[in-house]
Design an enzyme around this catalytic site. Structure first.
Site, PDB file in Angstrom:
ATOM      1  CB  SER A 231      -0.927  -0.042   1.226  1.00  0.00           C
ATOM      2  OG  SER A 231      -1.736   1.103   1.293  1.00  0.00           O
TER       3      SER A 231
ATOM      4  CE1 TYR B  41       0.468   4.697  -5.828  1.00  0.00           C
ATOM      5  CE2 TYR B  41       0.443   6.302  -4.041  1.00  0.00           C
ATOM      6  CZ  TYR B  41       0.927   5.130  -4.586  1.00  0.00           C
ATOM      7  OH  TYR B  41       1.839   4.376  -3.892  1.00  0.00           O
TER       8      TYR B  41
ATOM      9  CE  LYS C 275      -0.298   1.554  -4.078  1.00  0.00           C
ATOM     10  NZ  LYS C 275       0.129   0.152  -4.328  1.00  0.00           N
TER      11      LYS C 275
END
Length: 276
Positions: free
Chosen positions: A135, A149, A153
């Site tokens: 992560s 992004y 995650k």
């Protein structure tokens, strides 16, 4: 301690490469995968039969299934499944093209999911295994310009949180690795795609750029020992902050979240009771 067999995506560079080398250097075996297998050929030259280099595009479901099966058949088992493949998309919410966002999630989230789904039947039959998802500190907090992004995650975080509860009874362990800022090539053209910018966000982009240019970055090679400790732990954590900058960031963000929820607690509670 018995040597372990690793399956690593994104093993050609950055943290994935460092962790592959750390595993091999201590005598473990690694199925090292990358989009371009030529980029991991040097591992084969250095470590010989301990390495199985494999071409893998995690967006290709059939290839993922085949490569996971191939690695398991070659080594006889898989002890560690480490999903590291991923990249970032730079652009504000308004700027990003939907197709770019879908491609990002296809790699960062669905790529991880494909590998997990391919490996799980094998790990269940073994009655053991350790699934690790890479992560980010940005999987806990969010930042401007890389919101997509961050979102990918955050999705990876939820996936592994649920997964850990589902597979514990099968003897399978799950850990989220949450790196902070490190001096890798992450953010280079190899690992980053940029949306076409709008002038109205130019000042914001400049502010973020200045902040990133002065940000202290850790030595990525220093992460290897920590990751090996997580791998070898009898009871590894579900979440592991990689680097010294993550916890201070998280403490501040969570304190602010709790304070906000508590400020609005009376209104929240009232939302459960009908006054009609």
């Amino acid at each position: 301690m018995e040597n372990k067999v690793w399956f690593i995506t994104g093993a050609s560079r950055g943290l994935g490469r460092i962790w592959a080398e750390a595993a091999l250097s201590r005598g473990d075996k690694v199925a090292a995968t990358a989009r371009t297998p030529e980029n991991i050929a040097e591992l084969k030259e250095r470590f010989g039969d301990a390495v199985l280099p494999l071409a893998l595009d995690v967006t290709d479901s059939q290839q993922v299934e085949h490569v996971v099966q191939q690695a398991h058949a070659h080594f006889g088992r898989l002890d560690v499944v480490l999903n590291n493949a991923g990249y970032t998309l730079v652009g504000t919410t308004e700027e990003a093209d939907e197709s770019d966002v879908r491609e990002l999630f296809d790699t960062n989230y669905f790529g991880t999911l494909r590998v997990i789904q391919a490996a799980l039947p094998l790990l269940r039959l073994q009655g053991s295994g350790h699934i690790l998802g890479v992560s980010s500190a940005m999987g806990i907090v969010a930042a401007p310009l890389i919101g997509f992004y961050c979102a990918s995650k955050w999705a990876v975080e939820a996936l592994h949180d649920s997964l850990a509860q589902e597979v514990k009874s099968f003897g399978i362990k799950v850990t989220l690795l949450e790196p902070g800022a490190f001096a890798t090539d992450f953010g280079s053209p190899l690992s980053m795609k940029t949306s076409q910018g709008l002038e109205v966000y130019a000042e914001l982009r400049n502010q973020v750029s200045v902040r990133l240019s002065t940000e202290e970055r850790g030595d990525p090679n220093a992460t290897a020992d920590a990751i090996l400790q997580i791998i070898d732990a009898e009871d590894p954590p579900l979440r592991f902050a990689v680097g010294s900058g993550v916890l201070p960031l998280v403490r501040g963000v969570y304190a602010d979240r709790l304070a906000t929820w508590e400020t609005w607690e009376a209104v929240s509670n009232a939302a459960s009771i009908s006054h009609r």
